[in-house]
Design a protein around this motif. Structure first.
Motif, PDB file in Angstrom:
ATOM      1  N   ASP A  66     -36.551  45.003 -26.341  1.00  0.00           N
ATOM      2  CA  ASP A  66     -35.342  44.518 -27.012  1.00  0.00           C
ATOM      3  C   ASP A  66     -34.966  45.423 -28.183  1.00  0.00           C
ATOM      4  OD1 ASP A  66     -35.088  42.436 -25.242  1.00  0.00           O
ATOM      5  OD2 ASP A  66     -35.996  40.933 -26.568  1.00  0.00           O
TER       6      ASP A  66
ATOM      7  N   TYR B 262     -31.386  47.145 -28.421  1.00  0.00           N
ATOM      8  CA  TYR B 262     -30.489  46.718 -29.505  1.00  0.00           C
ATOM      9  C   TYR B 262     -30.183  47.860 -30.470  1.00  0.00           C
ATOM     10  CZ  TYR B 262     -28.196  43.492 -32.694  1.00  0.00           C
ATOM     11  OH  TYR B 262     -27.270  42.852 -33.475  1.00  0.00           O
TER      12      TYR B 262
ATOM     13  N   TYR C 217     -21.692  47.510 -22.362  1.00  0.00           N
ATOM     14  CA  TYR C 217     -22.759  46.780 -21.669  1.00  0.00           C
ATOM     15  C   TYR C 217     -23.094  47.445 -20.339  1.00  0.00           C
ATOM     16  CZ  TYR C 217     -22.101  42.809 -24.898  1.00  0.00           C
ATOM     17  OH  TYR C 217     -22.031  42.001 -25.992  1.00  0.00           O
TER      18      TYR C 217
ATOM     19  N   HIS D  83     -25.794  43.807 -15.935  1.00  0.00           N
ATOM     20  CA  HIS D  83     -24.835  43.615 -17.022  1.00  0.00           C
ATOM     21  C   HIS D  83     -25.137  42.318 -17.781  1.00  0.00           C
ATOM     22  CE1 HIS D  83     -20.930  42.089 -18.552  1.00  0.00           C
ATOM     23  NE2 HIS D  83     -20.742  43.353 -18.904  1.00  0.00           N
ATOM     24  N   ASP D  84     -25.399  41.240 -17.035  1.00  0.00           N
ATOM     25  CA  ASP D  84     -25.692  39.942 -17.657  1.00  0.00           C
ATOM     26  C   ASP D  84     -26.995  39.974 -18.445  1.00  0.00           C
ATOM     27  OD1 ASP D  84     -23.381  38.741 -16.772  1.00  0.00           O
ATOM     28  OD2 ASP D  84     -24.301  37.983 -14.918  1.00  0.00           O
ATOM     29  N   ALA D  85     -28.006  40.691 -17.942  1.00  0.00           N
ATOM     30  CA  ALA D  85     -29.287  40.797 -18.656  1.00  0.00           C
ATOM     31  C   ALA D  85     -29.089  41.518 -19.991  1.00  0.00           C
ATOM     32  CB  ALA D  85     -30.322  41.528 -17.809  1.00  0.00           C
TER      33      ALA D  85
ATOM     34  N   ARG E 271     -26.281  41.697 -21.744  1.00  0.00           N
ATOM     35  CA  ARG E 271     -25.514  40.789 -22.613  1.00  0.00           C
ATOM     36  C   ARG E 271     -26.433  39.728 -23.227  1.00  0.00           C
ATOM     37  NH1 ARG E 271     -19.875  39.007 -22.170  1.00  0.00           N
ATOM     38  NH2 ARG E 271     -19.856  40.331 -20.323  1.00  0.00           N
ATOM     39  N   THR E 272     -27.290  39.123 -22.403  1.00  0.00           N
ATOM     40  CA  THR E 272     -28.206  38.080 -22.874  1.00  0.00           C
ATOM     41  C   THR E 272     -29.200  38.622 -23.895  1.00  0.00           C
ATOM     42  OG1 THR E 272     -28.012  36.901 -20.780  1.00  0.00           O
ATOM     43  CG2 THR E 272     -29.942  36.380 -22.136  1.00  0.00           C
ATOM     44  N   ARG E 273     -29.788  39.782 -23.589  1.00  0.00           N
ATOM     45  CA  ARG E 273     -30.789  40.358 -24.495  1.00  0.00           C
ATOM     46  C   ARG E 273     -30.162  40.796 -25.817  1.00  0.00           C
ATOM     47  NH1 ARG E 273     -34.558  44.253 -20.956  1.00  0.00           N
ATOM     48  NH2 ARG E 273     -35.404  44.682 -23.030  1.00  0.00           N
TER      49      ARG E 273
ATOM     50  N   TYR F 175     -27.449  39.462 -27.181  1.00  0.00           N
ATOM     51  CA  TYR F 175     -27.111  38.229 -27.886  1.00  0.00           C
ATOM     52  C   TYR F 175     -28.361  37.637 -28.550  1.00  0.00           C
ATOM     53  CZ  TYR F 175     -25.594  33.463 -28.783  1.00  0.00           C
ATOM     54  OH  TYR F 175     -25.320  32.260 -29.393  1.00  0.00           O
ATOM     55  N   ARG F 176     -29.446  37.566 -27.799  1.00  0.00           N
ATOM     56  CA  ARG F 176     -30.703  37.015 -28.319  1.00  0.00           C
ATOM     57  C   ARG F 176     -31.248  37.875 -29.462  1.00  0.00           C
ATOM     58  NH1 ARG F 176     -33.893  36.677 -23.650  1.00  0.00           N
ATOM     59  NH2 ARG F 176     -34.524  38.799 -24.071  1.00  0.00           N
ATOM     60  N   SER F 177     -31.175  39.201 -29.321  1.00  0.00           N
ATOM     61  CA  SER F 177     -31.664  40.111 -30.363  1.00  0.00           C
ATOM     62  C   SER F 177     -30.858  39.947 -31.646  1.00  0.00           C
ATOM     63  CB  SER F 177     -31.596  41.563 -29.888  1.00  0.00           C
ATOM     64  OG  SER F 177     -32.465  41.776 -28.804  1.00  0.00           O
TER      65      SER F 177
END
Length: 196
Positions: A132, A136, A146, A157-159, A161-163, A165-167
């Motif tokens: 991450d 990031y 992305y 792409h979704d992975a 975006r999720t990572r 966002y979480r980071s």
């Protein structure tokens, strides 16, 4: 309506918004601060020179002096001294003989706060796991989309975006915790110094 510069915006922002400002400008944040310090030091230098000439009764006519001093060197030294004082957060020395004392003091204190907050946010990037962190930091320091990041890291792409966002959420929450506890200790120290 005039657009606020980043230092004005920062001085009136909540802790959460300050973290957002840092993260949104992460790649060039230190450069932005350095540029603002240079501009502020030039402004203060002009104010000092104007006030000095006024005290000496300058009517705008230049008279050649003995030629012993080096005005260009003196100008550079004065500018650098002001800039160094601003960088250290030493508004007392930076603002000697300057106008707009309270405005400039607020700017200098805000710049110092911005540097401290940037250090906290930068430090909180290290709280991310290695994968991450790499993703990031690359996102923060480049203009990659992305899709480009997904291709570069071999993710969907979704992975990505999720990572990301979480980071961001992790860095922001941890940064806010340290920034607000730092503010609390500053308030305590300020109250103790008033009592002494």
């Amino acid at each position: 309506m005039a657009r606020k510069n980043i230092v004005e915006l920062y001085s009136t922002s909540s802790t959460s918004k300050r973290v957002d400002i840092i993260l949104n400008n992460f790649a060039g944040f230190e450069r932005i601060l350095s540029g603002y310090e240079k501009s502020l030091s030039a402004t203060i230098k002009r104010e000092r020179e104007f006030n000095r000439r006024q005290r000496l009764g300058d009517i705008g006519i230049r008279v050649q002096t003995s030629g012993i001093s080096d005005p260009t060197c003196n100008e550079v030294v004065n500018r650098l001294e002001i800039q160094e004082a601003i960088h250290r957060g030493d508004w007392r020395n930076a603002l000697k003989d300057a106008d707009d004392f309270f405005k400039h003091r607020n700017e200098i204190q805000t710049i110092e706060l911005m540097r401290n907050d940037y250090d906290i946010v930068s430090g909180q990037l290290d709280s991310l796991n290695d994968d991450d962190y790499r993703l990031y930091v690359k996102y923060l320091n480049t203009n990659m989309t992305y899709i480009e990041l997904a291709d570069d890291f071999g993710l969907t792409h979704d992975a990505v975006r999720t990572r990301l966002y979480r980071s961001r959420a992790t860095v922001k929450a941890n940064s806010i915790f340290f920034m607000e506890s730092d503010t609390d200790s500053d308030l305590i120290n300020l109250q103790l110094s008033k009592c002494a």
